[in-house]
Design an enzyme around this catalytic site. Structure first.
Site, PDB file in Angstrom:
ATOM      1  N   SER A  87       0.874  -1.173   0.000  1.00  0.00           N
ATOM      2  CA  SER A  87       0.000   0.000   0.000  1.00  0.00           C
ATOM      3  C   SER A  87       0.911   1.222   0.000  1.00  0.00           C
ATOM      4  O   SER A  87       2.076   1.128   0.409  1.00  0.00           O
ATOM      5  CB  SER A  87      -0.858   0.003   1.276  1.00  0.00           C
ATOM      6  OG  SER A  87      -1.480   1.259   1.459  1.00  0.00           O
TER       7      SER A  87
ATOM      8  N   TYR B 283      -1.646  -2.005  10.375  1.00  0.00           N
ATOM      9  CA  TYR B 283      -1.668  -2.025   8.905  1.00  0.00           C
ATOM     10  C   TYR B 283      -0.415  -1.334   8.357  1.00  0.00           C
ATOM     11  O   TYR B 283       0.305  -1.884   7.526  1.00  0.00           O
ATOM     12  CB  TYR B 283      -2.935  -1.311   8.427  1.00  0.00           C
ATOM     13  CG  TYR B 283      -3.156  -1.338   6.923  1.00  0.00           C
ATOM     14  CD1 TYR B 283      -3.639  -2.471   6.299  1.00  0.00           C
ATOM     15  CD2 TYR B 283      -2.912  -0.208   6.150  1.00  0.00           C
ATOM     16  CE1 TYR B 283      -3.873  -2.492   4.927  1.00  0.00           C
ATOM     17  CE2 TYR B 283      -3.142  -0.212   4.786  1.00  0.00           C
ATOM     18  CZ  TYR B 283      -3.625  -1.357   4.179  1.00  0.00           C
ATOM     19  OH  TYR B 283      -3.851  -1.366   2.820  1.00  0.00           O
TER      20      TYR B 283
END
Ligand SMILES: NC(=O)c1ccc[n+]([C@@H]2O[C@H](COP(=O)([O-])OP(=O)(O)OC[C@H]3O[C@@H](n4cnc5c(N)ncnc54)[C@H](O)[C@@H]3O)[C@@H](O)[C@H]2O)c1
Length: 281
Positions: A157, A171
């Protein structure tokens, strides 16, 4: 077995087998029942690949496979299970032939302040977002390396490249780890004929909110606002990267400027991020 008599590899200038033609290739994608995994499965099939659609949601896996037809097989499984990943590898072998491309694409997000996110949530995020790729490597890489060809895509990401996900620490942390793991894999695997791509999308219109668990009071991430793209668009970029042996796949052209600004002056970048902005642009 693979229909492509020459194998899926394409020789580069130095004679090393690095790029993979999707036409005739066998592809395994985790989290392919939804979002960008689903779109990438469909795009791979459009380019002539046979696809194992792996997802813990069996109905969604079957629904994705049904949109592709005979060139897809659905496997219900969890990325935290080595046995389930082995089942995906074996399903590929039985239906289509040895696996050429693996896309490790599953992640969960725990959102909240650091003091509100319990240890168990961190452990789950590390299991699903990071150790799932370690497991996948142990299942799929021995065969790719033995054949000296193939390609691995790891979905990280932009939250693994830039410091804006302060409201989703497990995350952000695991995605940074996926970036490091994938860079190191590139250095180790490419000389042996196996290509590696690092997929770092910014926003995509998917069902990602279903993977989110909220802890405590709602907080808002600080940092640059990136464009939100359709998963079909991102899937095209991933497939192009596989076929051209490209490492970094970004969905927003402004990310490199942010990365340069961070590298030039991390202190200033982080201070600007506190005000809700990233690079001066
Ligand atoms: N959507 C975004 O804006 C965005 C941005 C950056 C990165 N990403 C990354 O893209 C990847 C795919 O996310 P998406 O947006 O397509 O989400 P999505 O929720 O649409 O799809 C994720 C799929 O993974 C499956 N899944 C969840 N846990 C699983 C497990 N343990 N084992 C097997 N399957 C499991 C779900 O059933 C679902 O079908 C993730 O790694 C995510 O971090 C997404």
């Amino acid at each position: 077995m693979c229909d492509n008599p020459d194998g899926p590899g394409v020789a580069d200038g130095g004679g090393t087998i690095v790029a993979v033609r999707l036409d005739g290739a066998v592809v395994v994608i985790t989290g392919a029942g939804s979002g960008v995994g689903r779109s990438t499965a469909q795009e791979c099939a459009r380019r002539g690949a046979r696809v194992v659609v792996f997802d813990r949601d069996g109905d969604r896996a079957a629904a994705t496979a049904a949109t592709i037809g005979d060139a897809a097989v659905a496997v219900t499984g969890d990325v935290t299970s080595t046995a389930d990943l082995e089942a995906a590898r074996d399903a590929a072998l039985t239906r289509f032939g040895p696996v050429d491309v693996v896309m490790n694409n599953v992640a969960v997000l725990d959102v909240g302040r650091v003091e509100d996110i319990p240890l168990e949530a961190w452990q789950r995020a590390i299991e699903i977002n990071l150790l799932s790729i370690v497991r996948s490597n142990l299942v799929f890489l021995p065969d790719l390396l033995a054949r000296g060809s193939g390609h691995v895509v790891n979905t990280a990401s932009t939250a693994g490249l830039l410091p804006y996900g302060q409201d989703r620490l497990p995350y952000t942390t695991t995605k940074h780890a996926v970036v490091g793991l994938t860079e190191a894999l590139f250095l180790q695997l490419r000389p042996q004929g196996v290509g590696v791509s690092l997929f770092c999308p910014a926003g995509m219109r998917t069902n990602i909110v279903e993977q989110m668990t909220f802890h405590g009071e709602r907080t808002t991430p600080k940092g640059p606002a990136f464009a939100i793209v359709e998963p079909e668009f991102a899937a095209g970029l991933v497939c192009d990267a596989i076929e051209t042996d490209r490492f970094l796949v970004l969905t927003d052209d402004s990310v490199p400027a942010e990365m340069r600004a961070l590298a030039d002056d991390p202190d200033a970048y982080l201070r600007r991020s506190l005000d809700g902005t990233g690079a001066d642009r």
